[in-house]
Design an enzyme around this catalytic site. Sequence first.
Site, PDB file in Angstrom:
ATOM      1  CB  CYS A 184      -0.943   0.005   1.197  1.00  0.00           C
ATOM      2  SG  CYS A 184      -2.035  -1.414   1.167  1.00  0.00           S
ATOM      3  CG  HIS A 211      -3.341   3.332   0.692  1.00  0.00           C
ATOM      4  ND1 HIS A 211      -3.666   2.822  -0.540  1.00  0.00           N
ATOM      5  CD2 HIS A 211      -3.534   2.321   1.590  1.00  0.00           C
ATOM      6  CE1 HIS A 211      -4.032   1.559  -0.391  1.00  0.00           C
ATOM      7  NE2 HIS A 211      -3.966   1.232   0.881  1.00  0.00           N
ATOM      8  CG  ASN A 245      -6.858  -0.983  -0.568  1.00  0.00           C
ATOM      9  OD1 ASN A 245      -5.949  -0.769  -1.358  1.00  0.00           O
ATOM     10  ND2 ASN A 245      -6.664  -1.106   0.734  1.00  0.00           N
TER      11      ASN A 245
HETATM   12  N1  ACO Z   1     -19.638  -9.631   4.527  1.00  0.00           N
HETATM   13  C1  ACO Z   1     -20.390  -9.996   5.558  1.00  0.00           C
HETATM   14  N2  ACO Z   1     -19.891 -10.383   6.754  1.00  0.00           N
HETATM   15  C2  ACO Z   1     -18.560 -10.384   6.878  1.00  0.00           C
HETATM   16  C3  ACO Z   1     -17.707 -10.016   5.825  1.00  0.00           C
HETATM   17  C4  ACO Z   1     -18.280  -9.632   4.611  1.00  0.00           C
HETATM   18  N3  ACO Z   1     -17.566  -9.241   3.554  1.00  0.00           N
HETATM   19  N4  ACO Z   1     -16.427 -10.115   6.247  1.00  0.00           N
HETATM   20  C5  ACO Z   1     -16.458 -10.531   7.535  1.00  0.00           C
HETATM   21  N5  ACO Z   1     -17.752 -10.703   7.890  1.00  0.00           N
HETATM   22  C6  ACO Z   1     -18.258 -11.142   9.186  1.00  0.00           C
HETATM   23  C7  ACO Z   1     -17.282 -11.988   9.951  1.00  0.00           C
HETATM   24  O1  ACO Z   1     -17.369 -13.333   9.544  1.00  0.00           O
HETATM   25  C8  ACO Z   1     -17.722 -11.778  11.368  1.00  0.00           C
HETATM   26  O2  ACO Z   1     -18.846 -12.576  11.588  1.00  0.00           O
HETATM   27  P1  ACO Z   1     -19.094 -13.264  13.042  1.00  0.00           P
HETATM   28  O3  ACO Z   1     -19.212 -12.111  13.998  1.00  0.00           O
HETATM   29  O4  ACO Z   1     -20.332 -14.028  12.836  1.00  0.00           O
HETATM   30  O5  ACO Z   1     -17.875 -14.096  13.290  1.00  0.00           O
HETATM   31  C9  ACO Z   1     -18.190 -10.332  11.377  1.00  0.00           C
HETATM   32  O6  ACO Z   1     -18.454  -9.989  10.006  1.00  0.00           O
HETATM   33  C10 ACO Z   1     -17.155  -9.362  11.917  1.00  0.00           C
HETATM   34  O7  ACO Z   1     -15.904  -9.687  11.315  1.00  0.00           O
HETATM   35  P2  ACO Z   1     -14.625  -8.869  11.588  1.00  0.00           P
HETATM   36  O8  ACO Z   1     -13.503  -9.387  10.741  1.00  0.00           O
HETATM   37  O9  ACO Z   1     -14.413  -8.779  13.067  1.00  0.00           O
HETATM   38  O10 ACO Z   1     -15.101  -7.466  11.017  1.00  0.00           O
HETATM   39  P3  ACO Z   1     -14.631  -6.017  11.380  1.00  0.00           P
HETATM   40  O11 ACO Z   1     -15.709  -5.301  12.042  1.00  0.00           O
HETATM   41  O12 ACO Z   1     -13.258  -5.994  11.978  1.00  0.00           O
HETATM   42  O13 ACO Z   1     -14.504  -5.409   9.921  1.00  0.00           O
HETATM   43  C11 ACO Z   1     -12.806  -4.851   8.336  1.00  0.00           C
HETATM   44  C12 ACO Z   1     -13.583  -5.966   8.980  1.00  0.00           C
HETATM   45  C13 ACO Z   1     -13.741  -4.044   7.456  1.00  0.00           C
HETATM   46  C14 ACO Z   1     -11.733  -5.475   7.448  1.00  0.00           C
HETATM   47  C15 ACO Z   1     -12.212  -3.960   9.441  1.00  0.00           C
HETATM   48  O14 ACO Z   1     -11.468  -4.721  10.349  1.00  0.00           O
HETATM   49  C16 ACO Z   1     -11.372  -2.888   8.897  1.00  0.00           C
HETATM   50  O15 ACO Z   1     -11.868  -1.913   8.370  1.00  0.00           O
HETATM   51  N6  ACO Z   1     -10.041  -3.050   9.002  1.00  0.00           N
HETATM   52  C17 ACO Z   1      -9.106  -2.177   8.400  1.00  0.00           C
HETATM   53  C18 ACO Z   1      -8.344  -2.982   7.443  1.00  0.00           C
HETATM   54  C19 ACO Z   1      -8.316  -2.358   6.092  1.00  0.00           C
HETATM   55  O16 ACO Z   1      -8.950  -1.381   5.801  1.00  0.00           O
HETATM   56  N7  ACO Z   1      -7.507  -2.943   5.249  1.00  0.00           N
HETATM   57  C20 ACO Z   1      -7.385  -2.421   3.950  1.00  0.00           C
HETATM   58  C21 ACO Z   1      -6.297  -3.137   3.281  1.00  0.00           C
HETATM   59  S1  ACO Z   1      -4.811  -2.859   4.070  1.00  0.00           S
HETATM   60  C22 ACO Z   1      -4.361  -1.361   3.692  1.00  0.00           C
HETATM   61  O17 ACO Z   1      -4.615  -0.868   2.628  1.00  0.00           O
HETATM   62  C23 ACO Z   1      -3.673  -0.611   4.727  1.00  0.00           C
END
Ligand code: ACO
Length: 350
Positions: free
Chosen positions: A114, A277, A307
Amino acid sequence: MPRSFIAGVGRYVPEQVLTNEDLKRYMDTSDEWIQERTGIRERHFADRTSETTTTMGVKAAQMALDRAGLTAQEIDFIVFATLSPDYYFPGCGVLVQRELKMREVGALDVRNQCSGFLYALSVADQFIKTGMYRNILVIGSEKHSFGLDMSTRGRNVSVIFGDGAGAVVLKPTEADGHGILSTHLHSDGESAELLAMFNPGTHANHWTRENPVADFDEAEIAGMFMSHEMIDKAQNFPFMDGQAVFKKAVAKFPEVINEALAANGLVASDIDMLIPHQANLRISQMIQKLMRLPDNKVYNNIQRYGNTTAASIPIALCEAWEEGKINSGNLVCLAAFGSGFTWASSLIRW
Ligand code: ACO
């Protein structure tokens, strides 16, 4: 000593659009879940056979070259940032050299995910400042769609990413105060396994044993570059601890932006346009809040592209410029954070 300035910007996104609704064909997800957590509405996916990371990069590069008023033959050096190269080796830079029928110039690939584009920009900037090269092509391009687990198993990662490319042409300038003012690069490998694609690789599970935070099963045949077991365990797809990435990103983005401002004797209110980014809209909104910037000073397009990793900053920079949101004399701040972890920033007086 000359400074470098951005003489031309270009971008390319493939035609095919996948909305959040379209993703439901492959996995159990919803538009509401994706928009609420990431802000993403749709992303573009490359044509499976006719488009590659390099061909998209070439299209963005050609646009940047045209806008800089240069031909490909006038370029002295290529820096190509990507995590999704056409081949494991050689890198994409040489494929650009071939495709654009360039002279036998140096071609360097940068693997900083990234923050890849900012690392690439920084490398190019140093070559121009020392006078080694005059015209440098910097490209960020990704074909993520080829390497995502599109089943429900991979949904926390695969809904985030999209394909595309951006490019800039750097040239030297003696004009007072204009151009790239500074670049700032950082890394912290402690959490390397929190956002990573483990295979194909040579690790033979060495780091799994060394580093208990790594949250992936040991492949049964350690030492093989790629095995059926690794594929069965989805180790050929990106792994991300989303919450850990979020927390680190919202701390490091403001830190590296403030570092760039301090290095130039400037403050946040001097920024005319911040281009972070495009990791996740929620991360950008948090940075905006922490930096106390108004909406019109932060550019976001992740809603339409997802992204695009190394391509996200040059695509956003190009769009912001095309929309007349970046003008001569403006202070533009670029900032990135990603896998490694690595993070970076640059201040540019346009
Ligand atoms: N659709 C529906 N449900 C989903 C999905 C999806 N695409 N993905 C995960 N879930 C579910 C999980 O299975 C979990 O279900 P459960 O509670 O029954 O076990 C629930 O949603 C919560 O999952 P988490 O992984 O804990 O979700 P979180 O609230 O952390 O959100 C996310 C995930 C969006 C990735 C968040 O952690 C985030 O924004 N992180 C930042 C990471 C990021 O932005 N990375 C970008 C790439 S890296 C970079 O560019 C720097």
